[in-house]
Design a protein around this motif. Sequence first.
Motif, PDB file in Angstrom:
ATOM      1  N   ALA A  51      -1.141   4.513  -0.991  1.00  0.00           N
ATOM      2  CA  ALA A  51      -1.856   5.130  -0.126  1.00  0.00           C
ATOM      3  C   ALA A  51      -1.126   5.747   0.974  1.00  0.00           C
ATOM      4  O   ALA A  51      -1.777   6.789   1.549  1.00  0.00           O
ATOM      5  N   VAL A  52      -0.051   4.888   1.456  1.00  0.00           N
ATOM      6  CA  VAL A  52       0.846   5.814   2.571  1.00  0.00           C
ATOM      7  C   VAL A  52       1.337   6.950   2.111  1.00  0.00           C
ATOM      8  O   VAL A  52       1.603   7.993   2.805  1.00  0.00           O
ATOM      9  N   THR A  84       1.005   1.392   8.581  1.00  0.00           N
ATOM     10  CA  THR A  84       2.457   1.285   8.397  1.00  0.00           C
ATOM     11  C   THR A  84       3.011   1.992   9.740  1.00  0.00           C
ATOM     12  O   THR A  84       4.217   1.514   9.987  1.00  0.00           O
ATOM     13  N   ARG A 103      -5.757  -3.836   8.387  1.00  0.00           N
ATOM     14  CA  ARG A 103      -6.146  -2.660   7.605  1.00  0.00           C
ATOM     15  C   ARG A 103      -7.601  -2.399   7.368  1.00  0.00           C
ATOM     16  O   ARG A 103      -8.100  -1.244   7.691  1.00  0.00           O
ATOM     17  N   GLU A 162      -9.700   4.011   3.697  1.00  0.00           N
ATOM     18  CA  GLU A 162      -8.567   3.317   3.177  1.00  0.00           C
ATOM     19  C   GLU A 162      -7.227   3.703   3.619  1.00  0.00           C
ATOM     20  O   GLU A 162      -6.318   3.014   3.907  1.00  0.00           O
ATOM     21  N   ARG A 163      -6.961   5.156   3.075  1.00  0.00           N
ATOM     22  CA  ARG A 163      -5.868   5.771   3.075  1.00  0.00           C
ATOM     23  C   ARG A 163      -5.256   5.992   4.458  1.00  0.00           C
ATOM     24  O   ARG A 163      -4.184   5.536   4.889  1.00  0.00           O
ATOM     25  N   THR A 164      -6.324   6.070   5.331  1.00  0.00           N
ATOM     26  CA  THR A 164      -5.780   6.689   6.742  1.00  0.00           C
ATOM     27  C   THR A 164      -5.783   5.391   7.506  1.00  0.00           C
ATOM     28  O   THR A 164      -4.704   5.138   8.046  1.00  0.00           O
ATOM     29  N   GLU A 166       0.315   8.953  -0.092  1.00  0.00           N
ATOM     30  CA  GLU A 166      -0.563  10.174  -0.290  1.00  0.00           C
ATOM     31  C   GLU A 166      -1.083  10.549   1.236  1.00  0.00           C
ATOM     32  O   GLU A 166      -1.398  11.883   1.444  1.00  0.00           O
ATOM     33  N   GLY A 167      -1.194   9.682   2.187  1.00  0.00           N
ATOM     34  CA  GLY A 167      -1.450   9.976   3.481  1.00  0.00           C
ATOM     35  C   GLY A 167      -0.389  10.668   4.203  1.00  0.00           C
ATOM     36  O   GLY A 167      -0.668  11.608   4.841  1.00  0.00           O
ATOM     37  N   VAL A 168       0.871  10.410   3.826  1.00  0.00           N
ATOM     38  CA  VAL A 168       2.138  11.364   4.451  1.00  0.00           C
ATOM     39  C   VAL A 168       2.053  12.701   3.831  1.00  0.00           C
ATOM     40  O   VAL A 168       2.222  13.684   4.552  1.00  0.00           O
ATOM     41  N   GLN A 220       0.987  -1.107  -0.063  1.00  0.00           N
ATOM     42  CA  GLN A 220      -0.004  -0.016   0.052  1.00  0.00           C
ATOM     43  C   GLN A 220       0.760   1.380  -0.210  1.00  0.00           C
ATOM     44  O   GLN A 220       0.475   2.215   0.762  1.00  0.00           O
ATOM     45  N   ALA A 245      -4.283   2.579   5.900  1.00  0.00           N
ATOM     46  CA  ALA A 245      -2.991   2.183   5.462  1.00  0.00           C
ATOM     47  C   ALA A 245      -1.882   2.778   6.096  1.00  0.00           C
ATOM     48  O   ALA A 245      -0.860   2.315   6.488  1.00  0.00           O
ATOM     49  N   LEU A 246      -2.093   4.298   6.461  1.00  0.00           N
ATOM     50  CA  LEU A 246      -1.116   4.994   7.133  1.00  0.00           C
ATOM     51  C   LEU A 246      -0.976   4.571   8.746  1.00  0.00           C
ATOM     52  O   LEU A 246       0.425   4.284   8.840  1.00  0.00           O
TER      53      LEU A 246
END
Lengths: 204, 204
Positions: free
Chosen positions: A185-186, B166, B136, B158-160, A188-190, A182, B162-163
């Motif tokens: 997605a990560v 991680t 996740r 989903e993005r949150t 994008e999150g960062v 992912q 995934a972050l």
Amino acid sequence: MDETPQFFEDPEGTQEALIRATYHALCEHGYADLTIQRIGNHFEKSTSLIYHHYDSKDELLLDFLAYMLREFEETVPEETSTGAVERLETILDGMIAEMNPAGHASFIRAMAELRAQGANDDRYRDHFTRHDRFFRERLAEMIRTGIDDGVFREVSPERTAALLTTVITGSLTLQATTDDPQAEAVREGVRALVDQSLLREPSS
Amino acid sequence: MDETPQFFEDPEGTQEALIRATYHALCEHGYADLTIQRIGNHFEKSTSLIYHHYDSKDELLLDFLAYMLREFEETVPEETSTGAVERLETILDGMIAEMNPAGHASFIRAMAELRAQGANDDRYRDHFTRHDRFFRERLAEMIRTGIDDGVFREVSPERTAALLTTVITGSLTLQATTDDPQAEAVREGVRALVDQSLLREPSS
């Protein structure tokens, strides 16, 4: 560990050749299946030269890691004319990404194996503690510079650097050990995190 | 892998006893030094019973991981009366923390070693891909519920998720492989992230 081994103080580039050989053998075989003989297969000089200086692959790998860290320490400038935002984005782009080049993927996998040795081997544990601390402190400096320059908000540089180091370590671990890391997605999150919490003027 | 091995369909609790033995042996010896004999030393029944069913420690460990994941899947409820914020905080508190209980620390180290097997062994890679995906997706569901209930902002679940997955993976990796994992700073960083980016009403 901080001293360059005497073996390496040679004018003929033996050190660089052995580092290159170790890198390629590590990418090809990973840690578990690595042997000094297999490193020797990538070494342009005699394999017996390696055996003469190293009793085990771990001693050689720890010198390899120390060399890589010294190179990293020397090549990352403390101060730079490039802006803090660009430097941060470059680091994040480089480390949180779907692994395209096959060689890069193999190296990330091998590094995850080496790091896992730190779970039980104090020599690896010491190395990665030192490695992560250096990386985290450089990130904190970068953030501090960004705050001084007025581009970053007045966040805690240490806490933000610790969080970013953790996200990067997590992403590398997921890239190395799963088929669905992912990374996009990560990343994008960062990016959203940097925009919303770090940048003084949130970008649209 | 998804099927319970026939060996385990026993009324005498052999499965649970073997899982317990594997857990304790893994905490005591780590992955690299683990042997079926050492698991047998923690097993209340005959070690030959283990040899009869498993040819290698990896087969046993993969069954152990599959069992743990099934337990995890069954115990984490999809819907709950507890609020999304409290559930998220409980998960984060449990996984991003300085490792106090010695047994917990040993298990986190052993799990980091098992995960690193995924760098070269597709069986471990498949397991951790499945494990992380489940984790996740549960986090994403929790965030979706929080949004529906009006406590979270309209972020991408989903993005949150995934972050957060991680960050948690990164923190566990740093706890397992270094002496300075900065867990408290990271936990503070995640708390700020939840307050500023996820919660509808930022808490003070």
